[in-house]
Write a protein that holds these residues in place. Structure first.
Motif, mmCIF file in Angstrom:
data_model
loop_
_atom_site.group_PDB
_atom_site.id
_atom_site.type_symbol
_atom_site.label_atom_id
_atom_site.label_comp_id
_atom_site.label_asym_id
_atom_site.label_seq_id
_atom_site.Cartn_x
_atom_site.Cartn_y
_atom_site.Cartn_z
ATOM 1 N N GLY A 40 -61.767 6.902 6.704
ATOM 2 C CA GLY A 40 -60.669 6.028 6.804
ATOM 3 C C GLY A 40 -59.195 6.984 6.622
ATOM 4 N N VAL A 41 -58.032 6.446 6.337
ATOM 5 C CA VAL A 41 -56.704 7.122 6.144
ATOM 6 C C VAL A 41 -55.971 6.388 5.093
ATOM 7 C CG1 VAL A 41 -54.636 7.727 7.294
ATOM 8 C CG2 VAL A 41 -56.704 7.389 8.755
ATOM 9 N N SER A 42 -55.259 7.311 4.230
ATOM 10 C CA SER A 42 -54.479 6.656 3.404
ATOM 11 C C SER A 42 -53.027 7.218 3.323
ATOM 12 C CB SER A 42 -55.014 6.922 1.992
ATOM 13 O OG SER A 42 -54.930 8.222 1.532
ATOM 14 N N SER A 43 -52.200 6.411 2.815
ATOM 15 C CA SER A 43 -50.728 7.216 2.840
ATOM 16 C C SER A 43 -50.135 6.345 1.818
ATOM 17 C CB SER A 43 -50.014 6.616 4.011
ATOM 18 O OG SER A 43 -50.578 7.445 5.366
ATOM 19 N N VAL A 81 -45.653 1.712 -1.967
ATOM 20 C CA VAL A 81 -46.527 1.138 -1.155
ATOM 21 C C VAL A 81 -47.574 2.078 -0.854
ATOM 22 C CG1 VAL A 81 -45.727 1.548 1.188
ATOM 23 C CG2 VAL A 81 -47.055 -0.218 1.026
ATOM 24 N N VAL A 82 -48.876 1.518 -1.326
ATOM 25 C CA VAL A 82 -50.217 2.403 -1.060
ATOM 26 C C VAL A 82 -50.917 1.798 -0.004
ATOM 27 C CG1 VAL A 82 -52.386 3.382 -2.095
ATOM 28 C CG2 VAL A 82 -50.297 3.028 -3.463
ATOM 29 N N LEU A 83 -51.193 2.517 1.177
ATOM 30 C CA LEU A 83 -51.702 1.884 2.511
ATOM 31 C C LEU A 83 -52.935 2.609 2.480
ATOM 32 C CD1 LEU A 83 -48.708 2.537 4.719
ATOM 33 C CD2 LEU A 83 -49.155 0.510 3.398
ATOM 34 N N LEU A 84 -54.119 1.680 2.894
ATOM 35 C CA LEU A 84 -55.672 2.198 3.165
ATOM 36 C C LEU A 84 -56.165 1.735 4.248
ATOM 37 C CD1 LEU A 84 -56.441 1.729 -0.881
ATOM 38 C CD2 LEU A 84 -56.587 3.981 0.545
ATOM 39 N N VAL A 137 -48.149 -3.176 -2.425
ATOM 40 C CA VAL A 137 -46.576 -3.080 -2.642
ATOM 41 C C VAL A 137 -46.535 -3.119 -4.410
ATOM 42 C CG1 VAL A 137 -44.196 -3.501 -2.301
ATOM 43 C CG2 VAL A 137 -46.146 -3.875 -0.475
ATOM 44 N N PHE A 138 -45.772 -1.971 -4.959
ATOM 45 C CA PHE A 138 -45.519 -2.188 -6.434
ATOM 46 C C PHE A 138 -44.032 -1.890 -6.689
ATOM 47 C CE2 PHE A 138 -46.900 2.123 -5.484
ATOM 48 C CZ PHE A 138 -46.000 2.789 -6.317
#
Length: 293
Positions: A120-123, A137-140, A161-162
């Motif tokens: 997968g991909v994370s950002s 924001v942490v995206l997975l 989102v934090f």
């Protein structure tokens, strides 16, 4: 023709409509609504979650995810090079101090992604707030590609989102997590042909589609010693939240689907199930009589 909406309930009505439309066609429906009510497009796009898109950072050759939080106009900022694509001279970027934390957070969640997703991909994207704190924001994203025409496929999108507010040697965190899950299975193995069993004809287009989204919120206070403590604290909250949401999906939603399927078509004969129920009732009756005596 564009529709000129009035009143403060426009966005609520658009979001309420989205909840009733098929989750597999989110992008089409979002585009249609923004064309119908163009004056509310920006606010609407910032309120609705869409499946994450992947882009390639030309400077580093690494993939990253795009969403409304790293968008400025029609350009998206890469967490690896901190550059916009297409190039944007005055694009919004985090402060120097926050950019250093963003780099550390991307490295940390890249390891988290590999540990829990095995691909997968994370950002991770951070931005400064007016009150002196910061948000992010942490995206997975993980995509399961079918190995054959009859193999299952699916995708998992996590958006966390934090907001962070430092209070001396402690920090208060607010987390909003959304998981979008799509699973498709059951296509015919022979494209273009059909198979008939009794009066039911199964074609190549037949499939089972389980899709939807879930949103949960959490707040917590945690101690901090330096800036990197934020990564540990937020990471722990996201890890706990993803485990809870995954278990909820598995036990409640998929468990309910399984119960419905089993009620419609049993894997065991009904006669065998009837004998088992009768035996259970007989044992319970004997136990009650023994207690009474």
């Amino acid at each position: 023709m564009a529709y000129q909406a009035e009143g403060a309930d426009t966005i609520d009505s658009m979001l309420d409509l989205m909840r009733r439309l098929p989750p597999t066609r989110i992008e089409e429906n979002v585009f249609a609504l923004t064309q119908l009510v163009p004056d509310s497009a920006d606010e609407f796009l910032g309120s609705v979650d869409q499946p994450l898109k992947t882009k390639m950072d030309k400077a580093t050759g690494r993939e990253y995810l795009t969403c409304d939080y790293n968008r400025d106009g029609d350009s998206y900022r890469s967490p690896w090079s901190n550059e916009y694509d297409p190039p944007l001279e005055d694009g919004t970027v985090p402060s120097t101090k926050l950019r250093k934390l963003e780099i550390q957070a991307n490295d940390a969640f890249d390891s988290y992604r590999e540990m829990y997703y095995e691909g997968g991909v994370s950002s991770v994207f951070l931005w400064d707030l007016d009150d002196g704190g910061f948000a992010g924001v942490v995206l997975l994203k993980k995509i399961l590609k079918p190995q054959s025409a009859s193999a299952p496929s699916g995708s998992w999108d996590s958006i966390h989102v934090f907001e962070t507010a430092e209070r001396g040697r402690h920090a208060h965190y607010k987390l909003t997590s959304t998981v979008m899950l799509q699973m498709v299975a059951g296509k015919s193995s022979v494209e273009g042909e059909s198979k008939k069993v009794g009066e039911w004809t199964k074609t190549a287009e037949d499939n089972v589609d389980l899709s939807g989204s879930m949103t949960r919120q959490a707040e917590a206070d945690a101690p901090i010693s330096d800036q990197s403590s934020h990564i540990v604290n937020v990471g722990r909250m996201i890890e706990d939240m993803e485990i809870k949401m995954r278990n909820l999906l598995q036990e409640v939603y998929f468990g309910k689907t399984r119960d419905i399927v089993f009620d419609l078509r049993s894997v065991e004969s009904l006669e065998k199930q009837r004998r088992q129920r009768d035996l259970q009732k007989e044992l319970v009756g004997m136990m009650n009589r023994n207690k009474a005596s």
